[in-house]
Design a protein around this motif. Structure first.
Motif, PDB file in Angstrom:
ATOM      1  N   PHE A  93       2.700   4.078   4.039  1.00 41.84           N
ATOM      2  CA  PHE A  93       2.923   3.033   3.031  1.00 41.84           C
ATOM      3  C   PHE A  93       1.646   2.873   2.209  1.00 41.84           C
ATOM      4  O   PHE A  93       0.599   2.560   2.750  1.00 41.84           O
ATOM      5  N   ASP A  94       1.768   3.080   0.912  1.00 38.74           N
ATOM      6  CA  ASP A  94       0.575   2.944   0.068  1.00 38.74           C
ATOM      7  C   ASP A  94       0.390   1.492  -0.336  1.00 38.74           C
ATOM      8  O   ASP A  94       0.476   1.141  -1.503  1.00 38.74           O
ATOM      9  N   ASP A  95       0.170   0.646   0.635  1.00 40.67           N
ATOM     10  CA  ASP A  95       0.075  -0.758   0.265  1.00 40.67           C
ATOM     11  C   ASP A  95      -1.351  -1.279   0.441  1.00 40.67           C
ATOM     12  O   ASP A  95      -1.577  -2.453   0.574  1.00 40.67           O
ATOM     13  N   LYS A 135      -1.909  -1.922  -8.734  1.00 41.75           N
ATOM     14  CA  LYS A 135      -0.919  -1.702  -9.799  1.00 41.75           C
ATOM     15  C   LYS A 135      -0.479  -2.987 -10.489  1.00 41.75           C
ATOM     16  O   LYS A 135      -0.108  -3.013 -11.635  1.00 41.75           O
ATOM     17  N   LYS A 136      -0.471  -4.055  -9.712  1.00 46.24           N
ATOM     18  CA  LYS A 136       0.150  -5.291 -10.204  1.00 46.24           C
ATOM     19  C   LYS A 136      -0.574  -5.933 -11.383  1.00 46.24           C
ATOM     20  O   LYS A 136      -1.783  -5.979 -11.376  1.00 46.24           O
TER      21      LYS A 136
END
Lengths: 821, 57
Positions: B43-45, B56-57
């Motif tokens: 998971f790229d979180d 990104k956000k």
């Protein structure tokens, strides 16, 4: 559930979120990074926006399949989750004053699903921790109760197209988990001990053949003793406890010979070690406890898996009702509905209570409660029962009986009573064990008295040797090994077996009783006759009716639409004013002034319709279609047998299992269906308690009855029968009482299951035979004073391996093999 | 051969450490989810944790 489609790349005409076809005329689009995504409905569109809004749009690139379409009704009526009485059972408060809940998620099929659900939950204000377990599909959420309600969490998950329900971990789960950890720890200790003792035993055996200095031998004996003690008393504790409990209940079980064998062998070896003369059997006893424990563990794991899968089928959704109080509609938990309340029931809902319709009329589907295959029209002043479902009209019902007084609650009580009356059965393994213990004790007495007469010095030694060598190891593995393999095989074919002894009961069944609606038949009407009037074509008639009924939820309408889809007939695109007359039909007024009427003959205005329908056997429901003044034709529908129903009944009969049909539907319908399926006996008009009575009657004649059903009305009969099976989509009450749950629509798995049960019992008997054969060879050796540790060390594992290997043969029995026979 | 008096306890002690590790793993829930952790690593979180990489956000 997810669509079977493998690809996740939505094409132009399928929904980007759920992958279903986009109905014509519906436009929901979103352009992201120059790519146009189209959606089938507002729900999916909103789900996409929500996932994207949370910065989680990677999800769409990573998932392995499509996501479900969010269901508006399930997203909006969540307030009942916040009912304190409901939460008491599921929500805990931890030390830090935060709330904790376990949610069972539906629709999880890949890692991306886990990820998106975790993120959505974590981003909900107030949530401190959210973690999804990929194996169990469960989320553990810790949150601040003041900042968010439980309904908010569940809503968040449901809004993106998954389903979530609180899960009561404390009931079954916690017990299983404790048991699991306990077993694994015992296994760990057992494996450690047995493995090391075995290595030491190699040295001892080498010494036995080549000679060994007594100081080393003693040393090895003492080390083995230290290692074996925890194995026998800690790892072997479940067997000793089982044997002790059995003795206290005056019931000899398989644990008794195991515990007896282990203790005698252990204490004999201890005596040898202390005295420093003779050979020890520590390796045998440790291996034997360890191997049996492994068998036990797998057996309980298989059972837990089946129990977990069954539990997942039960809905924990709190039931709500919309009542009118102070002139306003309020959603309240069902148990708060009082007699005299006015309850609003919308199409598609389930009636929450028993009552009388005071406003409106609708079609009521009581298939689950009574077994009637066709929905009936109910108008003002007519009674409806809780548990039936409202098909197509909005009605207001005055509650007359609530809570424990409702028909549904009465049936649940019948079920409980029938269950408590069911006698426990003694399994084959227990009977064999009892005899085994008896025979061994007699032989031991004989050996002792013989040697006392012949040579008293050897008497005790030879008697103990006998008790050591009569290894119940293979005996103890005989049943679990076969049961594990067989239940695993059944599970692969979509049949869940609750516990191993179910297979044994299955093998002893002499009669099968089946419910009609939903079990032997499809449970929903299907088009069987299409009869266009002169000058009309079949496909035009079908396209017209399908066009008019396109958006209807009525089972008859859905049947027509699905046939049109199956035949690739495009339903005519008809937009206009649609008016629904529940229970009678629909009228469509097109903009051009053309009027379509679809429905019952009287409603459509067909005179003397009986003379106009084609001759057909069985009891059909007719839908007429009229365009302005032209009667276009008629379509006949009925609840048909499942494709493999007749074949299944025949197979069962051939295997010596006559089938009875037992239904709450009208006798003539039941007789007709019964005749088509070829059953021995067809009983109709049976109320739920009469169904249970019918089972008792057969049992009174000495039959062992298996009941197969699905509805609420079958539940008492299911509980009464010697064995209960439910088919897919059965009611919760039925699933809760079932021994076997079939997860597929394939009736033939019943036949497979019976033959699997028979083969399993066959293998179990063979296994017992093997272990007795082994004992028959070893016992004389022991009685004559010739037993040596090496014999035990070779023979015991060998017999266990034979038994396990034999059981593995059950892996490859499948339905295909059945067809050939 | 007297070495056996030391070697055997040493071997058992090592085995015992393994056993204790296994029991510790069991108690701390390492065996509860056998599939999830393998995927979780992908998971790229953690973008905002990586220096020089903007979220990104």
């Amino acid at each position: 559930m997810t669509t079977p489609t493998q690809s996740t790349i939505a094409s132009e005409d399928t929904c980007y979120h759920c992958g279903l076809a986009i109905p014509g005329g519906v436009i929901h689009e979103e352009v992201v990074d120059n790519q146009r995504h189209r959606f089938c409905c507002t729900g999916c569109h909103a789900a996409f926006q929500m996932i994207r809004g949370a910065g989680l749009d990677h999800f769409y690139d990573r998932r392995d399949g499509f996501t479900d379409r969010p269901d508006d009704a399930r997203v909006n009526s969540l307030s009942a989750f916040d009912d304190p009485a409901f939460q008491e059972k599921y929500v805990q408060t931890n030390a830090a004053g935060q709330q904790e809940v376990h949610l069972l998620l539906d629709g999880i099929h890949c890692a991306a699903c886990v990820w998106v659900n975790e993120k959505i939950l974590q981003q909900t204000p107030g949530v401190a921790e959210a973690r999804v377990n990929f194996s169990t599909h469960r989320a553990h959420v810790v949150w601040d109760g003041d900042k968010a309600a439980l309904s908010t969490l569940i809503g968040a998950v449901r809004r993106i197209g998954y389903d979530a329900e609180p899960y009561d971990v404390h009931a079954v789960e916690a017990r299983y988990r404790r048991f699991d950890r306990d077993m694994l720890t015992r296994l760990g200790v057992g494996g450690f001990g047995a493995g090391n003792i075995m290595l030491i035993a190699v040295a001892l055996y080498a010494g036995y053949f080549q000679g060994i200095q007594s100081q080393y031998k003693d040393y090895f004996h003492w080390v083995s003793l230290i290692l074996a003690t925890p194995v026998v008393f800690y790892s072997g504790w479940p067997f000793m406890r089982g044997a002790f409990n059995g003795l206290r209940m005056r019931h000899l079980n398989m644990d008794l010979p195991i515990a007896l064998g282990a203790l005698v062998t252990y204490f004999y070896s201890v005596a040898v070690t202390v005295r420093g003369v003779g050979e020890v059997y520590f390796d045998s006893v440790a291996t034997f406890v360890f191997v049996l424990l492994v068998g036990r563990y797998f057996e309980s794991a298989a059972r837990r898996k089946a129990a977990g899968a069954t539990e997942r089928l039960l809905s924990l959704e709190p039931q709500t009702a919309v009542v009118i109080r102070d002139g306003k509609e309020q959603t309240i938990p069902v148990r708060q509905v009082a007699v005299g309340d006015h309850v609003v029931i919308r199409p598609g809902d389930t009636f929450p209570v028993d009552g009388v319709i005071i406003q409106g009329s609708t079609t009521v589907n009581s298939a689950m409660l009574t077994g009637e295959s066709l929905p009936v029209l109910c108008g003002e002043g007519e009674r409806v029962s809780g548990g039936t479902s409202n098909v197509d009209g909005s009605v207001i019902v005055e509650a007359q009986r609530v809570g424990a007084e409702t028909t549904l609650a009465r049936i649940v009580r019948l079920v409980e009573r029938a269950q408590s009356e069911r006698p426990p059965i003694q399994t084959l393994a227990d009977r064999v064990a009892a005899r085994f213990v008896g025979v061994i004790l007699v032989l031991a007495a004989a050996t002792l008295s013989y040697w006392l007469w012949r040579d008293p010095a050897q008497a005790l030694e030879n008697t103990v040797a006998l008790l050591i060598i009569t290894c119940p190891c293979a005996l103890g593995l005989a049943t679990p090994a076969a049961m594990i393999v067989a239940t695993g095989n059944a599970a692969r074919q979509g049949v869940l077996i609750r516990s191993g002894e179910v297979l044994e009961r299955l093998a002893r069944i002499t009669r099968v009783v089946m419910d009609k609606t939903g079990t032997l038949t499809q449970g929903m009407p299907e088009v069987v006759v299409i009869h266009p009037m002169a000058g009309q074509s079949e496909s035009v008639l079908l396209a017209t009716i399908a066009g008019v009924e396109r958006h209807s939820e009525h089972p008859l309408a859905r049947a027509v639409v699905s046939l049109a889809n199956a035949r690739k007939i495009e339903p005519e695109d008809m937009d206009g004013q649609l008016k629904n007359y529940p229970g009678r039909g629909v009228v469509l007024r097109m903009e051009g002034g053309v009027v379509y009427r679809v429905g019952r003959a009287e409603f459509v205005g067909v005179q003397d319709w009986q003379a106009q329908v084609p001759k057909h056997e069985g009891h059909l429901t007719w839908i007429w279609c009229r365009r302005d003044d032209t009667i276009m034709g008629v379509i006949g529908l009925m609840d048909q047998l499942k494709i493999d129903a007749a074949e299944t009944v025949q197979h069962l009969k051939k295997n010596g299992l006559p089938v009875s049909l037992l239904s709450g539907d009208r006798q003539d319908v039941v007789s007709y269906i019964g005749q088509q399926a070829g059953v021995e006996q067809a009983i109709g008009d049976a109320l739920p308690d009469e169904k249970a009575e019918a089972i008792s009657l057969l049992q009174g004649q000495g039959q062992r009855v298996a009941m197969i059903g699905d509805g609420i009305n079958d539940a008492p009969a299911l509980a009464r029968a010697d064995l209960s099976m439910v088919v897919e989509q059965a009611s919760d009450v039925s699933v809760a009482t079932a021994d076997v749950v079939m997860l597929n629509q394939n009736l033939k798995s019943i036949v497979t299951l019976f033959s699997l049960a028979e083969k399993t019992m066959h293998i179990i008997r063979q296994n017992f035979l093997f272990s007795i054969l082994y004992n028959a060879i070893a016992i004389p050796l022991a009685m004559s004073g010739h037993v040596l540790p090496i014999v035990a060390a070779i023979a015991m594992p060998l017999s266990s391996l034979t038994v396990v290997g034999n059981a593995m043969r059950l892996r490859n029995i499948d339905s295909k093999q059945r067809d050939v026979e | 051969m007297d070495a056996i008096y030391i070697l055997l306890p040493v071997a058992l002690f090592l085995g015992l450490i393994g056993l204790i590790l296994m029991i510790w793993a069991l108690k701390s829930g390492q065996f509860e989810d056998m599939e999830g952790p393998a995927h979780r690593i992908l998971f790229d979180d953690d973008d905002d944790l990586i220096p020089g990489k903007k979220s990104k956000k």
